[in-house]
Design an enzyme around this catalytic site. Sequence first.
Site, PDB file in Angstrom:
ATOM      1  N   GLU A 186      35.494   9.977  15.933  1.00  0.00           N
ATOM      2  CA  GLU A 186      35.557  11.282  15.275  1.00  0.00           C
ATOM      3  C   GLU A 186      35.946  12.372  16.275  1.00  0.00           C
ATOM      4  OE1 GLU A 186      35.510  13.463  12.966  1.00  0.00           O
ATOM      5  OE2 GLU A 186      35.657  12.090  11.279  1.00  0.00           O
ATOM      6  N   ARG A 235      40.310  22.485   3.931  1.00  0.00           N
ATOM      7  CA  ARG A 235      39.066  21.903   4.432  1.00  0.00           C
ATOM      8  C   ARG A 235      38.021  22.945   4.816  1.00  0.00           C
ATOM      9  NH1 ARG A 235      39.658  16.284   5.625  1.00  0.00           N
ATOM     10  NH2 ARG A 235      41.800  15.621   5.263  1.00  0.00           N
ATOM     11  N   GLU A 282      35.807  15.678  -3.154  1.00  0.00           N
ATOM     12  CA  GLU A 282      35.117  15.430  -1.894  1.00  0.00           C
ATOM     13  C   GLU A 282      34.145  16.581  -1.670  1.00  0.00           C
ATOM     14  OE1 GLU A 282      36.030  14.898   2.910  1.00  0.00           O
ATOM     15  OE2 GLU A 282      37.519  15.819   1.603  1.00  0.00           O
ATOM     16  N   GLU A 300      29.079   9.729   9.490  1.00  0.00           N
ATOM     17  CA  GLU A 300      29.362  10.066  10.886  1.00  0.00           C
ATOM     18  C   GLU A 300      28.094   9.948  11.724  1.00  0.00           C
ATOM     19  OE1 GLU A 300      32.963  13.243   9.842  1.00  0.00           O
ATOM     20  OE2 GLU A 300      31.055  13.990  10.643  1.00  0.00           O
ATOM     21  N   ASP A 352       0.842  -1.196   0.000  1.00  0.00           N
ATOM     22  CA  ASP A 352       0.000   0.000   0.000  1.00  0.00           C
ATOM     23  C   ASP A 352       0.881   1.251   0.000  1.00  0.00           C
ATOM     24  OD1 ASP A 352      -1.795   2.025   0.370  1.00  0.00           O
ATOM     25  OD2 ASP A 352      -2.517   1.353   2.338  1.00  0.00           O
ATOM     26  N   ARG A 383      31.682  18.331   0.718  1.00  0.00           N
ATOM     27  CA  ARG A 383      31.754  18.252   2.175  1.00  0.00           C
ATOM     28  C   ARG A 383      30.504  18.714   2.926  1.00  0.00           C
ATOM     29  NH1 ARG A 383      36.463  17.690   4.550  1.00  0.00           N
ATOM     30  NH2 ARG A 383      36.036  19.267   6.151  1.00  0.00           N
ATOM     31  N   GLU A 414      32.809   7.327  12.990  1.00  0.00           N
ATOM     32  CA  GLU A 414      32.686   7.371  11.528  1.00  0.00           C
ATOM     33  C   GLU A 414      32.949   5.993  10.939  1.00  0.00           C
ATOM     34  OE1 GLU A 414      34.499  10.672   9.335  1.00  0.00           O
ATOM     35  OE2 GLU A 414      35.421   9.210   7.982  1.00  0.00           O
ATOM     36  N   HIS A 437      30.440  13.405   4.186  1.00  0.00           N
ATOM     37  CA  HIS A 437      31.216  13.848   3.032  1.00  0.00           C
ATOM     38  C   HIS A 437      31.086  12.805   1.922  1.00  0.00           C
ATOM     39  CE1 HIS A 437      34.055  16.020   6.099  1.00  0.00           C
ATOM     40  NE2 HIS A 437      32.829  16.523   6.078  1.00  0.00           N
ATOM     41  N   GLU A 478      31.300   9.089   3.623  1.00  0.00           N
ATOM     42  CA  GLU A 478      31.841   8.899   4.967  1.00  0.00           C
ATOM     43  C   GLU A 478      30.700   9.195   5.947  1.00  0.00           C
ATOM     44  OE1 GLU A 478      34.952  11.763   5.226  1.00  0.00           O
ATOM     45  OE2 GLU A 478      36.235  10.769   3.753  1.00  0.00           O
TER      46      GLU A 478
END
Length: 445
Positions: free
Chosen positions: A190, A318, A335, A136, A56, A337, A197, A246, A134
């Site tokens: 982490e 970063r 990557e 977390e 359903d 982020r 992670e 990420h 990744e």
Amino acid sequence: MASNKEMTREELFRFVEENQVRFVRLQFTDINGMMKNVEIPVDELETALESGIMFDGSSVEGFARLYESDMYLKPDLRTVAMLPWTFDGHRSARIICDVYSDFEHPFDGDPRYRLKLVEEKARKMGFIPYAGPEVEFFILPRQNNRPVFEFLDSGSYFDLLPVDIAEHIRTEVSVHLEEMGLDVETTHHEVAPSQHEVDFRYAEPVIAADNVQTVKLVIKTLAIKNNLYATFMPKPFFGVNGSGMHVHMSLFTLDGKNAFYDESTPDGISQVMRYFIGGLIAHAREITAITNPTINSYKRLVPGYEAPVNIAWSKGNRTALIRIPKARGKSTRIEYRSPDPSCNPYLAFAVILAAGLDGIENKIEPPAAVEENIYQMSESEKQKRGIYRLPSNLKEALNEAENSKLVREVLGEHIWEKFLKLKEREWWEYSTTVTEWERRKYENI
């Protein structure tokens, strides 16, 4: 590169017999990214393969209206795995399914189907995409089946703590995921206390999104078995890092070469990769409602806690939204982020991939890479360098998504309309709720 081999029917029936399977859980995912399942006795497995299992759809958030509710689950035999726990001694297997309007036609509002369409587009352009998320999360105490928002430990990044229950769960998670066919690369503590992670080997995006859903299921189940609570909430605590997801992504040519790598350039970055980055930067604000879909998501996206707020790219910095890890050759990748684990991974991977492909199609050159700490730049300096911010709350992100041609095309009319409606309601609930913070702040006015 992980690639799941599809079982034949003969292999499947041999598998369930050898593993003494009593029940099969047919799993699928709703618009909000919540995994659902329909359990069938193993005797019904042949019926599921022949004609699908009806369910359903009107009972699933964002799927169908009452008068068009009959839907079908069609098992994907690349995803067969034993569940690593038993119920009253009975063993169960799981198979992730595609949702069909009838057994011949995929349901346009199935998030997994939307990602498949973007994967197909990449292949038509001559690329095989790969994604490596990744994931977390926090492990918290549990009381009366509810989380207790207190830390279990005081550890930080890569800490090796005395063996405690959270460390034990992380080891169990790795073992069980490998038993289910996932290639776990690393698990570690982490930055924040009680934060962990799990990283697994990259795969084609649909399988990578399946893996995210499997990881969440295993972690949550093992936490419950140990009387703890696992949360993928992006920012459960003020003053410490939140949980991100990420997403590493790359494109390979049909003959197996990494399309992001060019050994003739000084930095090893190909023009294809530059265009892909250009597309992500051009569409970053539009896709944020999908990659960061909750009110709480935007309490993570603030300066000072390693979460990106600035739309820029870098070869190592970063503080930028898009980072290019140092590895080259077959490991060359971007990557992205900003995503967090509250997102629907199928929809998030779909919009990230589609944005990058749009950059390639339209040859969108990215601005210059930014290697300085963007958090320390003045607003005027950021403006001069064309560095804009991600949306600062869900409402702002929804406005961007609503006006995005790319998001509308990727999600399809069904999900686009339902998603906006669900999230507008969520924003209204948040905006009209009176919080303890407000009471404390304004009680003396």
